[in-house]
Design a protein around this motif. Structure first.
Motif, PDB file in Angstrom:
ATOM      1  N   ALA A  12       0.837  -1.206   0.000  1.00 21.16           N
ATOM      2  CA  ALA A  12       0.000   0.000   0.000  1.00 21.16           C
ATOM      3  C   ALA A  12       0.870   1.254   0.000  1.00 21.16           C
ATOM      4  CB  ALA A  12      -0.940  -0.007   1.203  1.00 21.16           C
ATOM      5  N   ASP A  13       1.950   1.240   0.771  1.00 21.07           N
ATOM      6  CA  ASP A  13       2.822   2.418   0.832  1.00 21.07           C
ATOM      7  C   ASP A  13       3.657   2.566  -0.435  1.00 21.07           C
ATOM      8  OD1 ASP A  13       1.731   3.012   3.265  1.00 21.07           O
ATOM      9  OD2 ASP A  13       3.423   2.248   4.435  1.00 21.07           O
ATOM     10  N   VAL A  14       4.100   1.443  -1.017  1.00 16.59           N
ATOM     11  CA  VAL A  14       4.812   1.515  -2.292  1.00 16.59           C
ATOM     12  C   VAL A  14       3.873   2.067  -3.359  1.00 16.59           C
ATOM     13  CG1 VAL A  14       5.963   0.187  -4.113  1.00 16.59           C
ATOM     14  CG2 VAL A  14       6.455  -0.313  -1.714  1.00 16.59           C
ATOM     15  N   ARG A  15       2.622   1.591  -3.364  1.00 12.34           N
ATOM     16  CA  ARG A  15       1.640   2.087  -4.335  1.00 12.34           C
ATOM     17  C   ARG A  15       1.430   3.592  -4.165  1.00 12.34           C
ATOM     18  NH1 ARG A  15      -3.129  -1.131  -3.590  1.00 12.34           N
ATOM     19  NH2 ARG A  15      -3.461   0.212  -1.800  1.00 12.34           N
ATOM     20  N   THR A  16       1.386   4.068  -2.921  1.00 13.06           N
ATOM     21  CA  THR A  16       1.242   5.507  -2.685  1.00 13.06           C
ATOM     22  C   THR A  16       2.387   6.280  -3.327  1.00 13.06           C
ATOM     23  OG1 THR A  16       0.018   5.200  -0.632  1.00 13.06           O
ATOM     24  CG2 THR A  16       1.207   7.281  -0.870  1.00 13.06           C
ATOM     25  N   MET A  17       3.581   5.731  -3.259  1.00 13.77           N
ATOM     26  CA  MET A  17       4.761   6.443  -3.755  1.00 13.77           C
ATOM     27  C   MET A  17       4.974   6.318  -5.261  1.00 13.77           C
ATOM     28  SD  MET A  17       5.929   8.184  -1.337  1.00 13.77           S
ATOM     29  CE  MET A  17       7.120   8.854  -2.461  1.00 13.77           C
ATOM     30  N   LYS A  21      -2.695   7.037  -9.976  1.00 10.40           N
ATOM     31  CA  LYS A  21      -3.934   7.449  -9.302  1.00 10.40           C
ATOM     32  C   LYS A  21      -5.077   6.520  -9.692  1.00 10.40           C
ATOM     33  CE  LYS A  21      -2.760  12.168  -8.465  1.00 10.40           C
ATOM     34  NZ  LYS A  21      -2.161  13.256  -9.104  1.00 10.40           N
ATOM     35  N   ARG A  22      -5.060   6.056 -10.952  1.00 10.71           N
ATOM     36  CA  ARG A  22      -6.060   5.093 -11.435  1.00 10.71           C
ATOM     37  C   ARG A  22      -5.368   3.747 -11.616  1.00 10.71           C
ATOM     38  NH1 ARG A  22      -6.521   7.619 -16.368  1.00 10.71           N
ATOM     39  NH2 ARG A  22      -6.728   5.511 -17.147  1.00 10.71           N
ATOM     40  N   PRO A  23      -5.923   2.661 -11.085  1.00 10.89           N
ATOM     41  CA  PRO A  23      -5.261   1.359 -11.180  1.00 10.89           C
ATOM     42  C   PRO A  23      -5.031   0.870 -12.606  1.00 10.89           C
ATOM     43  CG  PRO A  23      -7.334   1.174  -9.955  1.00 10.89           C
ATOM     44  CD  PRO A  23      -7.169   2.602 -10.347  1.00 10.89           C
ATOM     45  N   HIS A  44       1.565  -4.236 -18.674  1.00 10.03           N
ATOM     46  CA  HIS A  44       0.656  -3.101 -18.809  1.00 10.03           C
ATOM     47  C   HIS A  44      -0.319  -3.031 -17.642  1.00 10.03           C
ATOM     48  CE1 HIS A  44       2.066  -1.972 -22.751  1.00 10.03           C
ATOM     49  NE2 HIS A  44       2.060  -3.246 -23.072  1.00 10.03           N
ATOM     50  N   ARG A  45      -0.690  -1.811 -17.311  1.00 11.73           N
ATOM     51  CA  ARG A  45      -1.745  -1.461 -16.364  1.00 11.73           C
ATOM     52  C   ARG A  45      -1.663  -2.276 -15.077  1.00 11.73           C
ATOM     53  NH1 ARG A  45      -3.439  -1.177 -21.514  1.00 11.73           N
ATOM     54  NH2 ARG A  45      -4.136   0.855 -22.230  1.00 11.73           N
ATOM     55  N   GLU A  46      -2.718  -3.026 -14.758  1.00 13.04           N
ATOM     56  CA  GLU A  46      -2.780  -3.749 -13.480  1.00 13.04           C
ATOM     57  C   GLU A  46      -1.667  -4.782 -13.322  1.00 13.04           C
ATOM     58  OE1 GLU A  46      -5.404  -3.246 -15.458  1.00 13.04           O
ATOM     59  OE2 GLU A  46      -7.056  -2.402 -14.267  1.00 13.04           O
ATOM     60  N   GLY A  49       1.290  -3.294 -11.298  1.00 18.30           N
ATOM     61  CA  GLY A  49       1.069  -3.272  -9.856  1.00 18.30           C
ATOM     62  C   GLY A  49       1.125  -4.659  -9.248  1.00 18.30           C
ATOM     63  N   ALA A  50       0.599  -5.652  -9.960  1.00 19.54           N
ATOM     64  CA  ALA A  50       0.621  -7.028  -9.458  1.00 19.54           C
ATOM     65  C   ALA A  50       2.061  -7.525  -9.311  1.00 19.54           C
ATOM     66  CB  ALA A  50      -0.179  -7.945 -10.382  1.00 19.54           C
ATOM     67  N   LEU A  51       2.919  -7.166 -10.268  1.00 23.16           N
ATOM     68  CA  LEU A  51       4.327  -7.571 -10.163  1.00 23.16           C
ATOM     69  C   LEU A  51       4.995  -6.880  -8.973  1.00 23.16           C
ATOM     70  CD1 LEU A  51       6.866  -9.009 -11.026  1.00 23.16           C
ATOM     71  CD2 LEU A  51       7.274  -7.165 -12.663  1.00 23.16           C
ATOM     72  N   VAL A  52       4.737  -5.600  -8.804  1.00 23.42           N
ATOM     73  CA  VAL A  52       5.331  -4.885  -7.666  1.00 23.42           C
ATOM     74  C   VAL A  52       4.852  -5.507  -6.354  1.00 23.42           C
ATOM     75  CG1 VAL A  52       5.437  -2.678  -6.438  1.00 23.42           C
ATOM     76  CG2 VAL A  52       5.717  -2.744  -8.925  1.00 23.42           C
ATOM     77  N   GLU A  53       3.598  -5.885  -6.286  1.00 22.50           N
ATOM     78  CA  GLU A  53       3.089  -6.532  -5.069  1.00 22.50           C
ATOM     79  C   GLU A  53       3.842  -7.829  -4.792  1.00 22.50           C
ATOM     80  OE1 GLU A  53      -1.141  -7.348  -2.839  1.00 22.50           O
ATOM     81  OE2 GLU A  53      -1.152  -7.097  -5.016  1.00 22.50           O
TER      82      GLU A  53
END
Length: 195
Positions: A12-17, A21-23, A44-46, A49-53
């Motif tokens: 959540a904090d990595v996503r904030t940084m 703004k839009r997933p 691409h897109r989601e 974020g899934a990889l970063v998670e």
């Protein structure tokens, strides 16, 4: 309250940084240097974020976060160079065969800039690498010679920021960003045996 820098174990904090703004937006997520160019282009897109998670859940997370109390205020991407695109980057030279770590992105949230957080993040990245037994850490900042740098390109840092953290200029590169040459700055993390 002093700024505290910790390993980036909160998605959540990595996503904030570094997240959008839009997933569904197609933004960097600080993966441009973490992945090979081919892998980076394919995500691409989601998916990004899934990889970063997944990276955040690994035993060695993909960077460090700065906190002012409970509020995340900064991010630095830092990892083994061998696990980044710098391992094969032809514009940024390898100095030797050391298993060095690279710090490639330093971001501070708006409203917190100009307060020294980037210095704390870089110090935290150095400690993170040291705690994972890195023999040295490198950065590839701009040699802007005091000239103003566009904020969107300042994420790689400046020569002065790295000098202030005890890094020394180790090599020039064939890389230019925002009209400024990038240089290799290195800090040895090997402890000297004084016995």
């Amino acid at each position: 309250m002093p700024i505290e820098v910790r390993p980036a174990t909160s998605f959540a904090d990595v996503r904030t940084m570094v997240g959008p703004k839009r997933p569904d937006a197609d933004v960097c997520w600080c993966l441009s240097y973490r992945l090979s160019p081919k892998e980076n282009t394919a995500l691409h897109r989601e998916q990004r974020g899934a990889l970063v998670e997944r990276l955040v859940r690994q035993s060695v997370p993909p960077g460090v976060l700065a906190y002012d109390g409970d509020e995340v205020v900064g991010w630095a991407g830092v990892h083994r160079r061998a696990d980044t695109s710098f391992a094969t980057n032809r514009r940024i030279p390898h100095l030797d065969e050391l298993d060095v770590w690279s710090v490639w992105c330093i971001r501070v949230r708006p409203g917190h800039r100009g307060t020294g957080i980037s210095h704390r993040l870089l110090d935290g990245a150095v400690e993170f690498a040291r705690n994972h037994h890195a023999p040295a850490i490198e950065g590839y900042p701009l040699d802007n010679r005091g000239a103003k740098v566009d904020l969107t390109m300042a994420y790689v840092g400046t020569k002065k920021l790295f000098e202030d953290a005890g890094f020394v200029e180790a090599a020039s590169t064939n890389s230019v960003l925002n009209g400024f040459p990038r240089i290799v700055m290195r800090k040895s993390l090997m402890r000297m045996d004084l016995s």
